[in-house]
Structures are given as structure tokens and as C-alpha cells.
Scaffold this motif. Sequence first.
Motif, PDB file in Angstrom:
ATOM      1  N   ARG A   1       2.867  15.110 -11.098  1.00 38.05           N
ATOM      2  CA  ARG A   1       3.200  14.983 -12.682  1.00 38.05           C
ATOM      3  C   ARG A   1       1.994  15.536 -13.659  1.00 38.05           C
ATOM      4  NH1 ARG A   1       5.726  10.112 -11.605  1.00 38.05           N
ATOM      5  NH2 ARG A   1       4.080   9.081 -12.922  1.00 38.05           N
ATOM      6  N   GLY A   2       0.818  15.442 -12.690  1.00 41.18           N
ATOM      7  CA  GLY A   2      -0.536  15.769 -13.623  1.00 41.18           C
ATOM      8  C   GLY A   2      -1.220  14.532 -14.344  1.00 41.18           C
ATOM      9  N   ASP A   3      -0.612  13.419 -14.002  1.00 45.57           N
ATOM     10  CA  ASP A   3      -1.169  12.197 -14.365  1.00 45.57           C
ATOM     11  C   ASP A   3      -2.102  11.596 -13.411  1.00 45.57           C
ATOM     12  OD1 ASP A   3      -1.536   9.808 -15.850  1.00 45.57           O
ATOM     13  OD2 ASP A   3       0.491   9.032 -15.347  1.00 45.57           O
TER      14      ASP A   3
ATOM     15  N   VAL B   1       0.877  -1.156  -0.006  1.00 44.33           N
ATOM     16  CA  VAL B   1      -0.082  -0.069  -0.090  1.00 44.33           C
ATOM     17  C   VAL B   1       0.821   1.525  -0.127  1.00 44.33           C
ATOM     18  CG1 VAL B   1      -1.800   1.181   1.339  1.00 44.33           C
ATOM     19  CG2 VAL B   1      -1.905  -1.273   1.074  1.00 44.33           C
ATOM     20  N   LEU B   2       2.003   1.052   0.828  1.00 43.74           N
ATOM     21  CA  LEU B   2       3.021   2.366   0.797  1.00 43.74           C
ATOM     22  C   LEU B   2       3.483   2.627  -0.704  1.00 43.74           C
ATOM     23  CD1 LEU B   2       4.019   4.690   2.594  1.00 43.74           C
ATOM     24  CD2 LEU B   2       5.872   3.071   2.941  1.00 43.74           C
ATOM     25  N   VAL B   3       3.765   1.724  -1.188  1.00 47.43           N
ATOM     26  CA  VAL B   3       4.278   1.804  -2.471  1.00 47.43           C
ATOM     27  C   VAL B   3       3.159   2.532  -3.717  1.00 47.43           C
ATOM     28  CG1 VAL B   3       5.477   0.626  -4.641  1.00 47.43           C
ATOM     29  CG2 VAL B   3       6.157   0.120  -2.282  1.00 47.43           C
ATOM     30  N   GLN B   4       1.962   1.713  -3.419  1.00 45.29           N
ATOM     31  CA  GLN B   4       1.028   2.539  -4.339  1.00 45.29           C
ATOM     32  C   GLN B   4       0.786   3.783  -4.090  1.00 45.29           C
ATOM     33  OE1 GLN B   4      -2.794  -0.135  -4.557  1.00 45.29           O
ATOM     34  NE2 GLN B   4      -1.474  -1.820  -3.479  1.00 45.29           N
ATOM     35  N   TYR B   5       0.876   4.452  -2.652  1.00 47.18           N
ATOM     36  CA  TYR B   5       0.483   5.606  -2.333  1.00 47.18           C
ATOM     37  C   TYR B   5       1.750   6.635  -3.188  1.00 47.18           C
ATOM     38  CZ  TYR B   5       0.103   9.938   0.183  1.00 47.18           C
ATOM     39  OH  TYR B   5      -0.184  11.397   0.605  1.00 47.18           O
ATOM     40  N   VAL B   6       2.777   6.143  -2.669  1.00 48.37           N
ATOM     41  CA  VAL B   6       3.906   6.934  -3.307  1.00 48.37           C
ATOM     42  C   VAL B   6       3.732   7.142  -4.708  1.00 48.37           C
ATOM     43  CG1 VAL B   6       6.312   7.199  -3.654  1.00 48.37           C
ATOM     44  CG2 VAL B   6       5.360   6.475  -1.382  1.00 48.37           C
ATOM     45  N   ARG B   7       3.530   6.027  -5.547  1.00 48.11           N
ATOM     46  CA  ARG B   7       3.239   6.088  -7.114  1.00 48.11           C
ATOM     47  C   ARG B   7       2.214   7.013  -7.346  1.00 48.11           C
ATOM     48  NH1 ARG B   7       3.182   0.279  -9.255  1.00 48.11           N
ATOM     49  NH2 ARG B   7       2.596   1.567 -11.294  1.00 48.11           N
ATOM     50  N   PHE B   8       0.984   6.875  -6.717  1.00 45.86           N
ATOM     51  CA  PHE B   8      -0.155   7.698  -6.703  1.00 45.86           C
ATOM     52  C   PHE B   8       0.126   9.328  -6.428  1.00 45.86           C
ATOM     53  CE2 PHE B   8      -3.605  10.168  -4.116  1.00 45.86           C
ATOM     54  CZ  PHE B   8      -4.446  10.369  -5.016  1.00 45.86           C
ATOM     55  N   VAL B   9       0.823   9.733  -5.456  1.00 40.20           N
ATOM     56  CA  VAL B   9       1.556  10.955  -5.166  1.00 40.20           C
ATOM     57  C   VAL B   9       2.180  11.536  -6.395  1.00 40.20           C
ATOM     58  CG1 VAL B   9       2.686  12.495  -3.696  1.00 40.20           C
ATOM     59  CG2 VAL B   9       0.961  10.782  -2.882  1.00 40.20           C
ATOM     60  N   GLY B  10       3.327  10.396  -6.933  1.00 40.24           N
ATOM     61  CA  GLY B  10       4.142  11.040  -7.965  1.00 40.24           C
ATOM     62  C   GLY B  10       3.429  11.323  -9.050  1.00 40.24           C
TER      63      GLY B  10
ATOM     64  N   THR C   1      -7.852  12.402 -16.517  1.00 41.93           N
ATOM     65  CA  THR C   1      -7.823  13.746 -16.654  1.00 41.93           C
ATOM     66  C   THR C   1      -8.762  14.304 -17.657  1.00 41.93           C
ATOM     67  OG1 THR C   1      -5.642  13.898 -16.153  1.00 41.93           O
ATOM     68  CG2 THR C   1      -6.438  15.707 -17.245  1.00 41.93           C
ATOM     69  N   ASP C   2      -9.098  13.353 -18.608  1.00 41.93           N
ATOM     70  CA  ASP C   2      -9.776  13.758 -19.765  1.00 41.93           C
ATOM     71  C   ASP C   2     -11.685  13.507 -19.058  1.00 41.93           C
ATOM     72  OD1 ASP C   2      -7.980  14.101 -21.451  1.00 41.93           O
ATOM     73  OD2 ASP C   2      -8.463  12.343 -22.403  1.00 41.93           O
TER      74      ASP C   2
END
Length: 318
Positions: free
Chosen positions: A74-76, A61-70, A88-89
Motif C-alpha cells: 500500500r506504500g505505507d 511473527v507470521l502475522v507481523q510479516y503479513v501486515r508488513f507486506v500488506g 516514507t518521509d
Amino acid sequence: MARYLLGKLWQSAVTLVLASVVIFVGVRSLPGDPALAMAGEEADPETLARVRADLGLDQPVLVQYVRFVGSVLRGDLGESIRTGIPVTDLVSQTLPVTLWLAGYAIVVAVVLGIGLGVLAAVYRGRWPDYLTGAVAVLGLSVPSFWIGILAILYLAVELGWFPASGYTDVLQNPARGLYHLTMPAFILATSTLALLLRQTRASMIETLGADFIRTARAKGMAWPRIVTRYALRNSVIVVVTLVGLQLGGLVSGAVVTEQIFALPGIGKLTLDSVFTRDYPVIQAVVLVVTLFYIVINLLTDVLYTVIDPRIRIGGRTR
């Protein structure tokens, strides 16, 4: 003033970070498996494992959260699990509909709520006060979805005054777009209108009994001028707070109204995403609404100093 704004911005940033944690954990606490919803009920374990790996759900879960924030920085915002369309669309297509609806509703609520509240305070204990009190009770006690259904039955089906559903882009056709939003906006504004009415009435009654109002009357100042220039201005601070909070609530609370009137807004997008366990869409929508809340609260705090310069900023008067 600059120190005050920097402090508020810091508080907003901390709030946004904490909100992102709550959103991320809360979405993953929903019952159901998004991989199963995407692969189908008949999917075998190997297929489910591959789908989870593609979605990153096999990571801690921590890895998923870090990827989510990153990704957010980046606007992704990722892709929809259900449709494969970039989130985003989806947000950019649906958010303007909800913002137009909420903006229209808050204008209706402010104009009618403050106007009727002032009328009730000025004519306290007389029939306008009782009539506006009944309006406030109805607005707070009757569910908006029930009012919406009745409005569709009578105003749209029976009388044909408004369309029962559908949406026209306000920017492409302003007149027709606002016409389509009129009935949903009034329905969405009912509870906010009632709250503003009651709060304005209470604040106005308190202000009209103040010493400076009696002094102004003793000097022979015209009563309409006393009400509009002095009493209303001193009563509007509390109302501004309520408007700021309610505007954010209208954006997040438009789910029912959009569903009733088939409006392609962000509320309907959220509901559809919850049903299909579409994690990326749910996360993005809640994060956008949270950011909207934070910005509205920040603007409300700043607006205080414009309305009443006597408000202290950073422990000192302006």
C-alpha cells in the motif's frame, strides 16, 4: 527480447519476496527490545506490554510479516519508533543524498578506473603500468575511513580546498552541492576505482592479444583506433558487470563515508536506526537498497545486449 525481460522480471520479483523474508526475520533477530528503547529503561511491565501492542510486536511473527507486506504494497512503510515521523518521509529525505553521492562516486570510479586500466594495458610492463598498479593496491588495501580522515585533515583543515562536512542540495545549488560531495565521492570511489582498474587492465591485455587485433594492425589501422573502437568495446562487457554490482554496493556501503563527512544520507539513517532498534526504519531502508540492487542488476543484464548484440537472449541470438 520480451520473453527474456519477462523472465528477468519474474526472477527479480521472486528475489524481492525472499529478500523481504530475510529482512523481516533478520531485523527481529537483532539484540535488544525496541519497546524498551521507546518506553525507557525504567518502564514498568504494563507500559512495555502496551507499547508492544501498539507496535504490533505482541502478534505472532507470521502475522507481523503479513501486515508488513500488506503495508509495503500500500506504500505505507510505517512510522519511526524513535521519532514518530513516517518512514516514507525519512527515506525520501535521505535517499537522494546517498544517490547523489553514489552516482558521483561511480562516475569518478568509471572514468578514472577504465582510463587508468586502458593506460596500464597499453603500456604493459612500463612505468605507467607500475604506477597504476600501485594506485590499485592502495585503493584495495587502505580502508576508506582512514583515507577519509587523512583527506579531512590535509585537504579540508590544512589546505582548505574542500569543506570537512556539511551538505547542500544539488538540485537547489548544483555547483555548491557537487563541491560538498567531491571529497566524499572520491573517498567512496577508491575501492571501486581500484577494482575497475585491475579488471579493465586484465580484459584489455587479453583482448589486445586476440587474432582480430593482430589482423587490424597488419592492415595498417591506427593504434588509437584499435584500442578505443575494438579492444575497449570487447573488454567492457566484464567491466559493465562489475560497475552494476559496485553501484549497488556504493549505495549500501556509504554508511562510513556519510558518518565521517556528516552527510544526512540513508546510510547515517540506517546506523542511527540500528542503535535505537527502530524496526520500521531498518526494514524500509534495507528493502529500498535491495530493490535498488535488483533494478541495477536487471538494467545491467539488458545493457549487455546493447553493448554486444552477439550475446544470446533466451537461448537464441538476436
